[in-house]
Design an enzyme around this catalytic site. Structure first.
Site, PDB file in Angstrom:
ATOM      1  N   LEU A  80      42.565 -19.883   7.792  1.00 22.56           N
ATOM      2  CA  LEU A  80      41.072 -19.871   8.274  1.00 22.56           C
ATOM      3  C   LEU A  80      41.008 -19.287   9.564  1.00 22.56           C
ATOM      4  CD1 LEU A  80      39.945 -23.505   7.312  1.00 22.56           C
ATOM      5  CD2 LEU A  80      39.044 -21.301   6.184  1.00 22.56           C
ATOM      6  N   THR A  81      40.684 -18.004   9.757  1.00 23.75           N
ATOM      7  CA  THR A  81      40.437 -17.213  10.902  1.00 23.75           C
ATOM      8  C   THR A  81      39.752 -18.033  12.002  1.00 23.75           C
ATOM      9  OG1 THR A  81      40.670 -14.930  10.017  1.00 23.75           O
ATOM     10  CG2 THR A  81      39.927 -15.092  12.170  1.00 23.75           C
ATOM     11  N   CYS A 123      40.521 -10.125   2.335  1.00 21.02           N
ATOM     12  CA  CYS A 123      39.705 -10.070   3.571  1.00 21.02           C
ATOM     13  C   CYS A 123      38.787  -9.319   3.373  1.00 21.02           C
ATOM     14  CB  CYS A 123      40.708  -9.811   4.758  1.00 21.02           C
ATOM     15  SG  CYS A 123      39.693  -9.742   6.460  1.00 21.02           S
ATOM     16  N   HIS A 144      39.990 -16.121  -4.839  1.00 23.27           N
ATOM     17  CA  HIS A 144      38.693 -16.438  -4.494  1.00 23.27           C
ATOM     18  C   HIS A 144      37.796 -16.015  -5.453  1.00 23.27           C
ATOM     19  CE1 HIS A 144      35.521 -16.667  -0.987  1.00 23.27           C
ATOM     20  NE2 HIS A 144      35.156 -17.373  -2.021  1.00 23.27           N
ATOM     21  N   GLY A 200      37.034 -21.909  -4.008  1.00 19.85           N
ATOM     22  CA  GLY A 200      35.368 -21.405  -3.715  1.00 19.85           C
ATOM     23  C   GLY A 200      34.604 -22.608  -4.014  1.00 19.85           C
ATOM     24  N   ALA A 250      38.382 -24.208   1.677  1.00 23.26           N
ATOM     25  CA  ALA A 250      38.190 -23.311   2.933  1.00 23.26           C
ATOM     26  C   ALA A 250      37.132 -23.987   3.593  1.00 23.26           C
ATOM     27  CB  ALA A 250      37.886 -22.046   2.687  1.00 23.26           C
ATOM     28  N   ARG A 251      35.873 -23.635   3.520  1.00 24.06           N
ATOM     29  CA  ARG A 251      34.888 -24.009   4.252  1.00 24.06           C
ATOM     30  C   ARG A 251      34.368 -25.379   3.975  1.00 24.06           C
ATOM     31  NH1 ARG A 251      29.638 -20.996   2.125  1.00 24.06           N
ATOM     32  NH2 ARG A 251      30.885 -20.693   0.359  1.00 24.06           N
TER      33      ARG A 251
END
Length: 637
Positions: A299-300, A383, A452, A485, A507-508
């Protein structure tokens, strides 16, 4: 404020708003009542009057205003607030964020020679403080009575600059040490993969040798030349007769028979030599078991080392560093190499690199292989941001299959660890291409694929396509494929595993609720209390002070990353407040008052309230403090 029944008058209990999570009606309130309640409780807890509010956190000056609630139907009265003059909604990222310089919150620091009790090599030309009394007069007030670094390691490297200096400073301004703790941790380095000065200098002078990369790139060059020669040779070969070929063959055979002891120019048969087996075969590479693992996505910004340590405590199996640009790594940039750092608690750790050319990607893979300790290397070909995509990297690699193949084969040639790839379904929303690439990537030597379930055009809008992920998982077998996802609960994880994927990347979901890994492993919905959530933030604070420093700069850097994380964490809705469990990732929370003040404060979507939470852990913000979140807080799609 134990219960918020009075807030239910703000919204009818039977009204269901599209896109909003379903909460129990007794907790729902309006925006105005929410902020009135939170502000009043904050003033009471801090012993302030309403007139003194401007001396704490100024919601108008220091922070951005709270975004308007997302509208699903045209509302003439609200249209000017939600939409731009050209009719488009505000969405995405705040791209013009102000750059915070390291000297913003501390103009002049104490010289290291004073802390380390040695003579300053710069003498009168030194631009730092040498007078301890003068420095202490300008230093901000200490945050707390105990220093995490001193309590953990037995000494604090920041000495008098530490914002918790009272805990380890003698009356004559000397820094104390706990010799037992220091001795117990002697020779132990909890963080690996730091960039040494020697390597940095050699990279800047272009004196690092890339032998394996040169070998591979030479084969690419030879293949190109051979193809050109073959093309020219085909035109000439049509003119040669069969008789000429037979004559040349007979002459060659006669020549070999007349000189039997002379070795042929190229040795084609014989025993294996060391040169033949220097390159590791695929079966000899380091093997990693990816099966049924929980994978924290790279995660950026938010996927920093302290956050990964928090997730390790809460049950994640695989961690990966933030995306690093290959060119910046090859140039020896300290900030880029910091993304490769690995904590000792990360037992299965990889790094992710981004690039668009075989030469730079192969060299950076060899650089990582020779100078870092990682379990795998990941190529970012998913990305979606324009900066990366327009130069052919990220998602752009999916449409440049020849370059993609050369990159994968080149990196595989120089690596002793597995090579993995992260992709999206495709570039255009209705034109999936991942299913065409996956069989090819199996032949190219990829050890694991992460998919993803959205295209580049979708970004994070609409739901991930798990039916497509299932199809791709079947195509990838026996190579492990991870799905990614929309996973925000263990029920989502169960449905994802039913598609046949080898594992799950989150991720989120991990940013909104990092305890999701515990929920998945224990197959339960965790109605985590606000106090427990604050303890998780306290752990992050301690890890941040250890990683970035306990001086003013380190404290404010820790605060900045915490605020970035809180811009996601505020979207979490406690299980006990939900009318329907579980919460979905595409459902935004309505305004609600929690079961206590802290739960309500953590539900705020206002940056000023995030700052208040940070002040509970890191003390008051500086007078010139300013923060603009990277992602707009109303970006619930």
């Amino acid at each position: 404020m134990e219960k918020a029944a009075e807030g239910s008058t703000g919204k009818a209990a039977d009204v269901v708003v599209k896109g909003e999570a379903a909460l129990k009606p007794e907790f729902i309130t309006t925006k105005e009542k929410f902020h009135q309640s939170v502000d009043a409780e904050w003033q009471r807890s801090n012993g302030k009057k309403a007139s003194d509010e401007d001396t704490s956190v100024d919601k108008n000056e220091n922070c951005t205003a709270e975004p308007e609630a997302k509208k699903f139907k045209a509302d003439p009265e609200q249209k000017t607030q939600v939409e731009k003059p050209d009719g488009k909604r505000y969405r995405g990222q705040n791209k013009s964020r102000p750059h915070i310089k390291p000297t913003t919150y501390e103009e002049k620091r104490l010289c290291l020679s004073i802390i380390q009790d040695r003579e300053c090599p710069f003498g009168d030309k030194c631009r730092f403080h040498h007078d301890v009394a003068e420095y202490l007069a300008s230093k901000p007030v200490d945050i707390g009575e105990s220093c995490y670094l001193y309590d953990t390691f037995g000494k604090c490297a920041y000495g008098l600059m530490c914002r918790y200096a009272k805990a380890h400073t003698t009356p004559d301004f000397k820094t104390m040490e706990n010799k037992d703790l220091v001795q117990a941790r002697e020779g132990r380095n909890p963080v690996k993969n730091s960039l040494s000065k020697d390597l940095q200098n050699r990279l800047r002078k272009h004196s690092v040798a890339f032998k394996k990369s040169a070998e591979y790139l030479k084969t690419l060059s030879n293949n190109k030349d051979n193809k050109e020669q073959q093309k020219n040779g085909e035109a000439c070969a049509a003119e040669l007769s069969t008789d000429l070929k037979e004559v040349e063959q007979k002459e060659a055979e006669t020549q070999l028979q007349s000189v039997p002891d002379k070795e042929p120019p190229v040795k084609t048969v014989g025993p294996l030599t060391d040169a033949d087996v220097i390159k590791l075969r695929p079966c000899e590479k380091k093997q990693v078991d990816f099966q049924d693992k929980l994978y924290l996505a790279p995660l950026t910004t938010c996927g920093n080392l302290p956050f990964r340590r928090v997730c390790k405590r809460l049950g994640v199996d695989i961690t990966c560093g933030e995306m690093a640009m290959c060119t910046n790594l090859l140039q020896g940039q300290q900030s880029e190499w910091a993304l490769l750092k690995r904590h000792e608690s990360e037992d299965l750790f990889g790094v992710q690199v981004e690039g668009c050319f075989p030469d730079t990607m192969t060299r950076v893979a060899e650089l990582i292989n020779n100078n870092t300790d990682v379990d795998f290397v990941d190529i970012n070909s998913g990305c979606p941001i324009d900066l990366v995509y327009k130069k052919g990297g990220g998602c752009g690699l999916m449409t440049r299959t020849r370059k993609f193949e050369q990159i994968i084969k080149g990196m595989n040639y120089v690596l002793d660890v597995p090579l993995t790839v992260k992709i999206r379904t495709g570039v255009q929303e209705k034109n999936n291409i991942a299913h065409k690439l996956i069989p090819e990537m199996k032949n190219w030597g990829v050890s694991m694929i992460t998919l993803h379930g959205r295209s580049r055009e979708q970004r994070y809008t609409k739901l991930a396509d798990w039916d497509y992920i299932k199809t791709c998982s079947e195509l990838a077998s026996p190579i492990p494929l991870f799905g990614n996802g929309d996973i925000l609960s263990y029920e989502d994880a169960v449905r994802a595993r039913e598609t046949g994927v080898s594992g799950i990347m989150i991720a989120r979901g991990a940013l909104i609720k990092p305890w999701i890994f515990t929920e998945i492993k224990e197959s339960r919905h965790w109605d985590i209390s606000s106090t427990e959530r604050l303890d998780i933030l306290r752990d992050f604070t301690n890890f941040g002070l250890e990683h970035w420093g306990s001086d003013t700069r380190g404290v404010e850097k820790t605060r900045a990353f915490m605020l970035e994380w809180l811009s996601f964490m505020c979207r979490y809705i406690p299980v006990g407040l939900l009318e329907r469990v579980p919460q979905k990732i595409n459902e935004r929370p309505p305004y609600y008052l929690g079961r206590n003040y802290l739960e309500s404060l953590m539900a705020s979507q206002h940056v000023g309230d995030w700052v208040r939470i940070s002040e509970m852990l890191l003390g008051p913000v500086p007078k010139n403090f300013n923060f603009l979140p990277k992602h707009k807080a109303n970006a619930y799609k």
